[in-house]
Design a protein around this motif. Sequence first.
Motif, short mmCIF file in Angstrom:
data_model
loop_
_atom_site.label_atom_id
_atom_site.label_comp_id
_atom_site.label_asym_id
_atom_site.label_seq_id
_atom_site.Cartn_x
_atom_site.Cartn_y
_atom_site.Cartn_z
N ILE A 77 6.71 -2.24 -5.60
CA ILE A 77 8.08 -2.50 -6.04
C ILE A 77 8.08 -2.89 -7.52
O ILE A 77 8.96 -2.48 -8.29
CB ILE A 77 8.70 -3.61 -5.18
CG1 ILE A 77 8.94 -3.10 -3.77
CG2 ILE A 77 10.02 -4.08 -5.77
CD1 ILE A 77 9.40 -4.14 -2.81
N LEU A 78 7.06 -3.63 -7.92
CA LEU A 78 6.97 -4.02 -9.32
C LEU A 78 6.82 -2.80 -10.22
O LEU A 78 7.44 -2.72 -11.27
CB LEU A 78 5.77 -4.94 -9.54
CG LEU A 78 5.94 -6.38 -9.16
CD1 LEU A 78 4.65 -7.12 -9.41
CD2 LEU A 78 7.05 -6.99 -9.97
N SER A 79 5.98 -1.87 -9.78
CA SER A 79 5.72 -0.75 -10.69
C SER A 79 6.88 0.24 -10.68
O SER A 79 7.12 0.89 -11.69
CB SER A 79 4.41 -0.06 -10.33
OG SER A 79 4.49 0.50 -9.07
N TRP A 134 -2.30 1.91 -4.76
CA TRP A 134 -1.70 0.75 -4.10
C TRP A 134 -0.99 1.17 -2.83
O TRP A 134 -1.03 0.49 -1.81
CB TRP A 134 -0.70 0.06 -5.04
CG TRP A 134 -1.32 -0.84 -6.05
CD1 TRP A 134 -1.37 -0.62 -7.38
CD2 TRP A 134 -1.98 -2.08 -5.83
NE1 TRP A 134 -2.03 -1.64 -8.00
CE2 TRP A 134 -2.40 -2.56 -7.07
CE3 TRP A 134 -2.25 -2.84 -4.69
CZ2 TRP A 134 -3.08 -3.75 -7.23
CZ3 TRP A 134 -2.93 -4.04 -4.84
CH2 TRP A 134 -3.33 -4.47 -6.10
N GLU A 166 4.66 -5.28 -2.64
CA GLU A 166 5.23 -6.00 -3.78
C GLU A 166 4.77 -5.35 -5.08
O GLU A 166 5.56 -5.14 -6.01
CB GLU A 166 4.78 -7.46 -3.77
CG GLU A 166 5.59 -8.33 -2.84
CD GLU A 166 4.90 -9.64 -2.58
OE1 GLU A 166 3.92 -9.97 -3.28
OE2 GLU A 166 5.33 -10.34 -1.65
N GLU A 167 3.50 -5.01 -5.09
CA GLU A 167 2.95 -4.38 -6.29
C GLU A 167 3.66 -3.05 -6.57
O GLU A 167 3.98 -2.73 -7.72
CB GLU A 167 1.45 -4.15 -6.07
CG GLU A 167 0.64 -4.05 -7.30
CD GLU A 167 0.67 -5.33 -8.11
OE1 GLU A 167 0.82 -5.21 -9.31
OE2 GLU A 167 0.55 -6.44 -7.53
N HIS A 221 11.08 -0.56 -0.97
CA HIS A 221 11.85 -1.69 -0.49
C HIS A 221 11.89 -1.66 1.04
O HIS A 221 11.71 -2.69 1.70
CB HIS A 221 13.27 -1.61 -1.05
CG HIS A 221 13.37 -1.94 -2.50
ND1 HIS A 221 13.96 -3.07 -2.98
CD2 HIS A 221 12.93 -1.28 -3.59
CE1 HIS A 221 13.90 -3.09 -4.30
NE2 HIS A 221 13.26 -2.00 -4.69
N PHE A 273 1.59 -7.65 0.13
CA PHE A 273 1.19 -7.80 -1.27
C PHE A 273 1.21 -6.44 -1.98
O PHE A 273 1.73 -6.30 -3.09
CB PHE A 273 -0.20 -8.42 -1.34
CG PHE A 273 -0.68 -8.63 -2.74
CD1 PHE A 273 -0.39 -9.80 -3.41
CD2 PHE A 273 -1.42 -7.65 -3.39
CE1 PHE A 273 -0.83 -9.99 -4.69
CE2 PHE A 273 -1.85 -7.84 -4.68
CZ PHE A 273 -1.56 -9.02 -5.33
N MET A 276 -5.85 -0.85 -12.10
CA MET A 276 -4.89 -1.62 -11.32
C MET A 276 -3.45 -1.17 -11.54
O MET A 276 -2.56 -1.67 -10.90
CB MET A 276 -5.02 -3.10 -11.63
CG MET A 276 -5.03 -3.44 -13.06
SD MET A 276 -5.14 -5.19 -13.28
CE MET A 276 -6.84 -5.52 -13.04
N ALA A 277 -3.24 -0.22 -12.40
CA ALA A 277 -1.88 0.27 -12.58
C ALA A 277 -1.63 1.56 -11.82
O ALA A 277 -0.60 2.20 -12.00
CB ALA A 277 -1.58 0.47 -14.07
N TYR A 288 8.52 -2.52 2.54
CA TYR A 288 8.26 -3.95 2.37
C TYR A 288 9.06 -4.76 3.38
O TYR A 288 8.54 -5.70 4.01
CB TYR A 288 8.63 -4.35 0.94
CG TYR A 288 8.33 -5.78 0.59
CD1 TYR A 288 7.07 -6.31 0.81
CD2 TYR A 288 9.30 -6.59 0.02
CE1 TYR A 288 6.80 -7.62 0.48
CE2 TYR A 288 9.04 -7.89 -0.31
CZ TYR A 288 7.78 -8.41 -0.08
OH TYR A 288 7.51 -9.70 -0.40
N PRO A 319 10.62 -0.26 -9.45
CA PRO A 319 11.61 -1.09 -8.74
C PRO A 319 12.77 -0.31 -8.14
O PRO A 319 13.50 -0.84 -7.33
CB PRO A 319 12.12 -2.03 -9.83
CG PRO A 319 11.23 -1.86 -10.99
CD PRO A 319 10.59 -0.53 -10.87
N MET A 320 12.94 0.94 -8.54
CA MET A 320 14.13 1.64 -8.08
C MET A 320 13.83 2.66 -6.98
O MET A 320 14.66 3.52 -6.70
CB MET A 320 14.79 2.36 -9.27
CG MET A 320 15.51 1.42 -10.18
SD MET A 320 16.75 0.50 -9.29
CE MET A 320 16.77 -1.02 -10.21
#
Lengths: 302, 246
Positions: A193-195, A169, A190-191, A203, A187, A163-164, A206, A197-198
Amino acid sequence: MVSKTEETQLSNLESQVDNGGGGAWEYLCLVRKLKVRRSEKVLKHGLSILNDPKKRSSLGHDEWTLYEQVAIAAMDCQCIDVAKDCIKILQKRFPGSKRVGRLEALLLEAMGSWEEADNAYSSLLEDHPLDQAIHKRRVALAKAQGNMSGAIELLNKYLEIFMADHDAWRELAEIYASLQMYKQAAFCYEELILSQPMVPQYHLAYADVLYTIGGLENLQNAKKYYASTIDLTGGKNTRALFGICLCSSAMGQLSKGRNKDEKESPELQSLAATALERDYKQRAPDKLSLLTTALKSLKVSS
Amino acid sequence: MAEDLVLDTAIRDWVLIPLSVVMVLIGVLRNFVAKLMRSNQVPDAKIVKEGQLIVRARNLRAGANFIPPKSFRARRFYFSNEENGLLYVPKGQAPNPQAQMFSDPNMAMDMMKKNLSMIVPQTLTFAWVNFFFSGFVAAKIPFPLTQRFRSMLQNGIDLSTVDVSYVSSRSWYFLNLFGLRGLFSLILGEDNATDDTQRMMQMSGFGFDPTKSLGAEKDSLDIVQHDWAMPKFEQRAEAVLRKALR
């Protein structure tokens, strides 16, 4: 990701090799290291090494890596015979190896015999249930057959364990978006962006998905993510600028007649519009009139 | 000490050099034997999944402010709810690593192999050195040392009058045993099996309990305050655009 210096290094080496300046092996190594797709060149130069017994034996153990690389490149160029020969040699050297088994299944895939390839992958997975590459090939196989729901199912199963893996994803997000399943795609983004973020692309994607879903809340959020894309790219992303304009116009229509208790940064849209106008003036002056009419119809240009 | 001990050159030729050469050769041999006996471990699906889970939860914690509050709450619930959250480990269900080790014969076998390849040659060489070379003064260090070094350099000689800079053969063996690591990494490559310190690290890693780190991750996820960063980005984007337009 290929950095700029590596890219220039690659193109330098490429032109050197193309003009007969030697360094074919270094070029192939660099291609392999950067994981770029230069199948025709790899095939050409790789074969020139492999067909020369003296050069080949000077590689030592790397010879087998080269065989693998050339086999994959040959499959990409649909030179099935070359690929077959390479794989046969590898098979003889490493009988019962997982890596060679993967190549054989890949060959079946390249020849378009989906059923057999799928069977080959399944049997490989039975022996090595945790091989990520094989899982991904199966997804690609389903996708190549146009079986999107199958691909989604396989990817979900894969992501349950790994899942990482943000590439997976991303693939899933794109498939969902292509099937207009925007909630699911959101979703996945979002995942992503989490992994990371920059990364502005996530972005932006999304925000696109949120804008497409629609609704006031989603539009507000979309605008925020367009804004973050602008911030991350330094205002150079045209799509994000357009996104700001579209979002604010859509929000204006939705909240028409309602009391506007939260007025959200009214300046941003006009700024975005001005930035767009300036960009068009600089780069495509002949399309400026199109832009102004479009912006006028969105009522964001003051 | 007035009169220095004179060491026979035969000692150099028949004790000092052979000892070092034998130690090096045994180290090389040990490396190959360990390579031969090493069984490639098949990773367990559950362990892989837990590792990935922790990475993902950590990502969530680090990037929490980049996703909308609703999404964050949904994810946190997914990870840490008390019924079937991924990070939630029911009490008493956590597997005991010790028991796991004994239930898995492969693991015990692996450890035994590792130990065998380490201990057996060491005992043999030590016995060999003890048998043939006990009591030799094998070398002399060209600088004086304090009395504290006596136990290190003159193992096997029980004379307190001998100057500390003389090295006994058994001590020479120990010095070789511990001092050749740099040489091995030079001739066998970086990750050779003779590296004892690495093995020690692995041993202590055996006690590593994945469920504990899951629980720790859950706790730290539970206390994360979600503070959405996006509203700030609108102002920042404005500033960026204003700057670009100027």
